[in-house]
Design a protein around this motif. Structure first.
Motif, short mmCIF file in Angstrom:
data_model
loop_
_atom_site.label_atom_id
_atom_site.label_comp_id
_atom_site.label_asym_id
_atom_site.label_seq_id
_atom_site.Cartn_x
_atom_site.Cartn_y
_atom_site.Cartn_z
N CYS A 1 2.05 -1.71 -9.63
CA CYS A 1 0.68 -1.52 -9.13
C CYS A 1 0.68 -1.48 -7.60
N PHE A 2 0.28 -0.34 -7.03
CA PHE A 2 0.19 -0.23 -5.56
C PHE A 2 -1.13 -0.83 -5.09
N ARG A 3 -1.05 -1.56 -4.00
CA ARG A 3 -2.16 -2.41 -3.57
C ARG A 3 -3.43 -1.62 -3.27
N ASP B 1 8.11 -1.86 4.96
CA ASP B 1 7.09 -2.91 4.98
C ASP B 1 7.72 -4.23 4.51
N VAL B 2 7.02 -5.31 4.78
CA VAL B 2 7.50 -6.64 4.41
C VAL B 2 7.75 -6.72 2.90
N GLN B 3 8.89 -7.23 2.50
CA GLN B 3 9.29 -7.43 1.11
C GLN B 3 9.48 -6.12 0.34
N GLU B 4 9.50 -5.01 1.00
CA GLU B 4 9.53 -3.72 0.31
C GLU B 4 10.84 -3.49 -0.43
N LYS C 1 0.84 -1.21 0.00
CA LYS C 1 0.00 0.00 0.00
C LYS C 1 0.87 1.25 0.00
N SER C 2 0.40 2.26 -0.72
CA SER C 2 1.20 3.47 -0.90
C SER C 2 1.49 4.19 0.41
#
Length: 556
Positions: A159-161, A110-113, A102-103
């Motif tokens: 693509c942001f969630r 964040d996780v995996q960022e 998420k943006s």
């Protein structure tokens, strides 16, 4: 109509003609993937993101339309990088969707960022971010436009969630022709006539056809040019299959280690018409090839005269430009016609002499065990026809594929300029999905198989009857031979794998649900391929291969 950003991405993909998506699933992409339920889009889960990207790459090479692949954020996305390099360097149209967290959480660890833009911009034509649902339809259309314009290549859509799941957009379908350029570039007429005049003034003309000619489906135009100029035709590795090998003008491929005949043919000419080749390091042995005068056709202006001086450059699509050039040549080729015909005959005599020499070589012994390299290619050629798609991985085995005989209609693809391993089986997946009517053969070594063996399960699960031919020499054979060339034969360090007789790849394949056949001699290959075709199921053919024949500095 109102819909979520994720649904809008899916609907715009369908609008643009997307028929298949290759992916490894992740939570961030589910709003898009689930929107394909009930549609005609085929979603194919591979066992690694590199395989999904390579499959999309070859889908684009085979169809001329962008292949589409999905990966989740961070490590999923970064696994795209290797295969994407192959698509960029070879001009293959592809759209890679990577899915971000998420943006509002971006930049906080964040996780995996990871910042996808920083990573992908150097290895794609364009990076596009969807941070708001309102831009989703435009972003997908823009990705298609860029991927297909000029020299084709990969585009990344990030693509942001929250834009996919929490926001809505008004989506209205649009005719793709309204957002894509129909880029039929051709040179000015005066330049075409000048090129025809220049070529007609030479007595020894050869043609070098590259991947751009193949992507533009310029086979017929190349055949006509060869006839008009009595020109021997050499292809680059990326150009293999653009010119039928059963034509009298065919003189094989010129690439990193092969072939001597192709090199001598180009160097013997006094002018070479270069069609859709960047004259890269692999084609020219790092620019050691002694090229004569050049007339060059390429879609990219920056490629003209980049590597070699050029008498005249024609910027345009290969098929269209060559067609116009042929029409102009018909008015001028009577000049020096007899001399060019004599040059072709002299080259054919050299080719015939070389063929007799190779026929007597141990490399062509079809009864040798383990199988001899040229014999493997000669025997495999017996079961290749104009309805065959061949996907080749990196390594020693691919060096010998220059020997394959391919008639008009045969499709051959390899990620050449980036040289990425792990292409063969995933590319066959993309090819079979794109053209289920074609016999599809993946050709690779045991080293490359180790990187993609899990995709055998993908073949079985997706019911893709691909024939996987594994050349097993118990080594990273290309580098082992280079090691021997540089430092003397053996002992080898860091290049050896399990010996061929000590590892049963056929049993591994059967464990995944594939059929499997073991071949010890080249003369067993054609019957094995015939059997595999009849099975109409995924089948691995393991060839116990003699990898000791040296390929440096030239294979044959």
């Amino acid at each position: 109509m109102k819909m979520t950003g994720g649904k809008a991405v899916a609907m715009t993909l369908i609008e643009q003609g997307c028929k298949a998506v290759f992916e490894v699933p992740g939570g961030q992409m589910l709003s898009v993937v689930n929107s394909f339920i009930g549609t005609d889009v085929r979603v194919i889960a591979t066992r690694h993101e590199n395989a999904a990207c390579a499959a999309a790459d070859n889908y684009g090479r085979v169809t001329g339309e962008p292949g589409v692949c999905f990966a989740t954020t961070g490590p999923g996305a970064t696994n795209f990088l290797t295969a994407m390099g192959g698509a960029l360097r070879d001009g293959s149209p592809m759209i890679a969707f990577v899915f971000q967290n998420k943006s509002q959480d971006f930049g906080r660890g964040d996780v995996q960022e990871v910042d996808h833009g920083d990573i992908f911009k150097p290895i794609c034509k364009k990076y596009i971010a969807i941070r708001k649902a309102s831009v989703a339809p435009w972003a997908v259309r823009e990705a298609y436009r860029v991927a297909m314009s000029g020299r084709r290549g990969p585009v990344v859509v990030d693509c942001f969630r929250d834009a996919l799941e929490s926001e809505e957009v008004d989506y209205e379908p649009m005719d793709p022709s309204l957002t894509r350029t129909t880029s039929q570039y051709v040179p000015a007429p005066g330049l075409i006539e000048q090129a025809a005049d220049i070529l007609s003034g030479y007595k020894k003309v050869a043609i070098l056809a590259g991947g751009g000619a193949k992507m533009d489906h310029a086979t017929d135009e190349l055949l006509r040019a060869a006839q008009l100029l009595h020109a021997p035709v050499v292809t680059t590795h990326n150009g293999i299959s653009v010119f039928p090998t059963d034509d009298e003008h065919s003189f094989g491929a010129r690439t990193r280690m092969a072939t001597r005949l192709a090199r001598e043919t180009l160097e013997a000419a006094d002018c070479v018409l270069v069609v859709g080749s960047s004259l890269s390091a692999g084609t020219t042995a790092r620019w050691a090839l002694k090229m004569p005068d050049i007339v060059q056709i390429d879609i990219e202006p920056e490629q003209i005269a980049r590597q070699y001086p050029t008498r005249l450059g024609l910027v345009g699509h290969c098929k269209l430009t060559l067609g116009l050039l042929n029409a102009a040549l018909e008015k001028t080729v009577s000049r020096n016609d007899a001399e060019r015909r004599a040059f072709l005959e002299e080259r054919k005599a050299s080719r015939d002499a070389r063929e007799r020499e190779l026929a007597e070589s141990p490399m062509s012994d079809a009864t040798a065990s383990p199988a001899a390299p040229l014999a493997v290619m000669d025997e495999l050629s017996k079961v290749i026809d104009g309805n065959t798609s061949i996907t080749c991985d990196a390594g020693t085995c691919v060096i010998w594929t220059h020997r394959l005989k391919m008639c008009k209609g045969t499709v051959y693809n390899k990620a050449f300029n980036f040289g990425n391993m792990g292409f063969g089986i995933p590319a066959a997946i993309g090819s079979k999905v794109a053209r289920p009517d074609m016999t599809t053969i993946a050709f690779l070594g045991d080293g490359a198989l180790g990187m993609t063996v899990g995709e055998l399960e993908t073949l079985v699960r997706e019911n893709l009857p691909v024939i996987v031919i594994v050349i097993n020499d118990g080594a990273y054979g290309l580098i082992r031979l280079e090691q021997d060339h540089m430092f003397g034969a053996g002992p080898n360090i860091g290049t050896m794998l399990t010996p061929p007789d000590a590892l049963d790849y056929a049993a591994v394949a059967r464990g995944f649900g594939c059929e499997a056949i073991v071949v010890n001699r080249a003369d067993e290959i054609a019957p094995a391929v015939t059997r595999a075709k009849a099975m109409n199921r995924p089948c691995l053919i393991e060839v116990k291969f003699d990898g000791t024949h040296q390929i440096f500095p030239e294979a044959f």
